[in-house]
Write an enzyme that holds these catalytic residues in place. Structure first.
Site, PDB file in Angstrom:
ATOM      1  N   ASP A 267      -6.445   2.643  -2.008  1.00  0.00           N
ATOM      2  CA  ASP A 267      -6.224   2.163  -0.686  1.00  0.00           C
ATOM      3  C   ASP A 267      -7.912   2.280  -0.076  1.00  0.00           C
ATOM      4  O   ASP A 267      -8.305   1.450   0.642  1.00  0.00           O
ATOM      5  CB  ASP A 267      -5.406   3.023   0.326  1.00  0.00           C
ATOM      6  CG  ASP A 267      -5.796   4.757  -0.114  1.00  0.00           C
ATOM      7  OD1 ASP A 267      -6.438   5.162  -1.169  1.00  0.00           O
ATOM      8  OD2 ASP A 267      -5.291   5.323   0.541  1.00  0.00           O
TER       9      ASP A 267
ATOM     10  N   ASP B 293       0.976  -1.176  -0.015  1.00  0.00           N
ATOM     11  CA  ASP B 293      -0.125  -0.172   0.081  1.00  0.00           C
ATOM     12  C   ASP B 293       0.861   1.338  -0.080  1.00  0.00           C
ATOM     13  O   ASP B 293       1.675   1.613   0.854  1.00  0.00           O
ATOM     14  CB  ASP B 293      -0.780  -0.063   0.908  1.00  0.00           C
ATOM     15  CG  ASP B 293      -1.699   1.335   1.635  1.00  0.00           C
ATOM     16  OD1 ASP B 293      -1.854   1.838   0.457  1.00  0.00           O
ATOM     17  OD2 ASP B 293      -1.865   1.631   2.570  1.00  0.00           O
TER      18      ASP B 293
ATOM     19  N   THR C 167      -2.344  10.563   5.445  1.00  0.00           N
ATOM     20  CA  THR C 167      -1.859  12.196   5.240  1.00  0.00           C
ATOM     21  C   THR C 167      -2.956  12.983   5.283  1.00  0.00           C
ATOM     22  O   THR C 167      -3.162  14.292   5.739  1.00  0.00           O
ATOM     23  CB  THR C 167      -1.101  11.966   3.721  1.00  0.00           C
ATOM     24  OG1 THR C 167      -0.127  11.373   3.611  1.00  0.00           O
ATOM     25  CG2 THR C 167      -0.631  13.589   3.449  1.00  0.00           C
TER      26      THR C 167
ATOM     27  N   ASN D 263       3.754   7.035   3.982  1.00  0.00           N
ATOM     28  CA  ASN D 263       4.200   5.952   4.294  1.00  0.00           C
ATOM     29  C   ASN D 263       3.866   4.686   3.404  1.00  0.00           C
ATOM     30  O   ASN D 263       2.861   4.957   2.402  1.00  0.00           O
ATOM     31  CB  ASN D 263       3.744   5.459   5.589  1.00  0.00           C
ATOM     32  CG  ASN D 263       4.346   6.174   6.796  1.00  0.00           C
ATOM     33  OD1 ASN D 263       5.462   6.640   7.015  1.00  0.00           O
ATOM     34  ND2 ASN D 263       3.461   6.707   7.440  1.00  0.00           N
ATOM     35  N   ILE D 264       4.608   3.722   3.032  1.00  0.00           N
ATOM     36  CA  ILE D 264       4.183   2.315   2.323  1.00  0.00           C
ATOM     37  C   ILE D 264       4.315   1.136   3.380  1.00  0.00           C
ATOM     38  O   ILE D 264       5.056   1.076   4.151  1.00  0.00           O
ATOM     39  CB  ILE D 264       5.640   2.336   1.364  1.00  0.00           C
ATOM     40  CG1 ILE D 264       5.691   3.274   0.525  1.00  0.00           C
ATOM     41  CG2 ILE D 264       5.402   0.852   0.661  1.00  0.00           C
ATOM     42  CD1 ILE D 264       7.016   3.234  -0.697  1.00  0.00           C
TER      43      ILE D 264
END
Length: 255
Positions: free
Chosen positions: A109, A6, A132, A11-12
């Protein structure tokens, strides 16, 4: 073994699944200018730490809201795992029906979150993702995605105070000792954390009023636990909801 990725703006999140079991997971900072080979090195190190043999990975499902990284991760999967990744979007079959003006604008997502929550809790259900931005998604009892809301994320809100107000500064995102703060740090923490809990309560209440019924409210994302502790509006926190949704979508679309 299935690899789920994702890719968010901040972030990942990465998960390795053996069947339905999440065997390892990681969170790393999104670097939108990194190339496939650089992320390959990062993944290799994570796999070493997690005891994952990349030769066992035979599938990959990806959600990405950072366009420059879509091609990089597709190339990574081809080069490193020899698999063609499933790049999730609104055209990917999920069983959900999109009753919104422009389904193509939905982030992958949010699609993964919506499917995972609907499969686990049925509908209607409201899904909150604290990233975010903070997204609210609403799915009906018949699996219709009917819309939602987007609010500035908690981090964005705090950063805006720091950057735009000359006498304010960065503070740790933790619960203040009480609502009525006695110093600037506690004032800001009260406004950001407890104020955000109030935002969640208000939007959830209005959404449930439009639905005409109360329903489960499922939260995910890095700060979900922090806000869930401050409001009864959130029913449960599912830290790996997006990764689980990617797994479900992959299973539905396996050849």
């Amino acid at each position: 073994m299935l690899l789920t990725i994702d890719i968010g703006n901040t972030n990942i999140k990465i998960g390795a699944y053996q069947g339905e079991r999440l065997t390892a997971h990681w969170r790393v900072t999104t670097e939108r200018h990194r190339l496939a080979d650089e992320y390959l090195v990062l993944l290799h190190n994570l796999f070493d730490l997690g005891g994952i043999d990349p030769r066992h990975i035979d599938g990959c499902a990806i959600s990405c809201v950072v366009p420059p990284l879509t091609g990089e991760f597709r190339a990574l999967c081809h080069k490193y795992f020899r698999v063609d990744p499933l790049m999730v979007n609104a055209s990917t079959p999920t069983g959900l029906q999109y009753k919104v003006d422009a389904p193509a604008e939905l982030g992958a997502d949010r699609i993964a979150n919506s499917l995972a929550a609907f499969r686990r809790y049925g509908g209607p259900v409201i899904v909150l993702a604290f990233g975010t931005a903070t997204t609210f998604d609403v799915i009906t009892a018949t699996g219709e995605y009917i819309g939602g809301a987007i609010a500035p994320g908690i981090g964005i809100s705090a950063d805006a105070l720091f950057r735009l107000a000359a006498k304010l500064y960065q503070v740790e995102l933790v619960r203040p000792p009480k609502v009525i703060g006695t110093n600037t740090i506690h004032h800001m923490q009260s406004g950001v954390i407890l104020g955000y809990a109030g935002l969640v309560e208000g939007l959830v209440r209005r959404m449930q009023a439009e639905l005409g019924t109360s329903c489960p409210v499922v939260a995910t994302g890095g700060l979900a636990e922090l806000i869930a502790a401050e409001t009864e509006a959130i029913t449960t926190v599912e830290p790996y909801l997006t990764l689980d949704g990617l797994r479900l979508i992959y299973e539905m679309n396996r050849q």
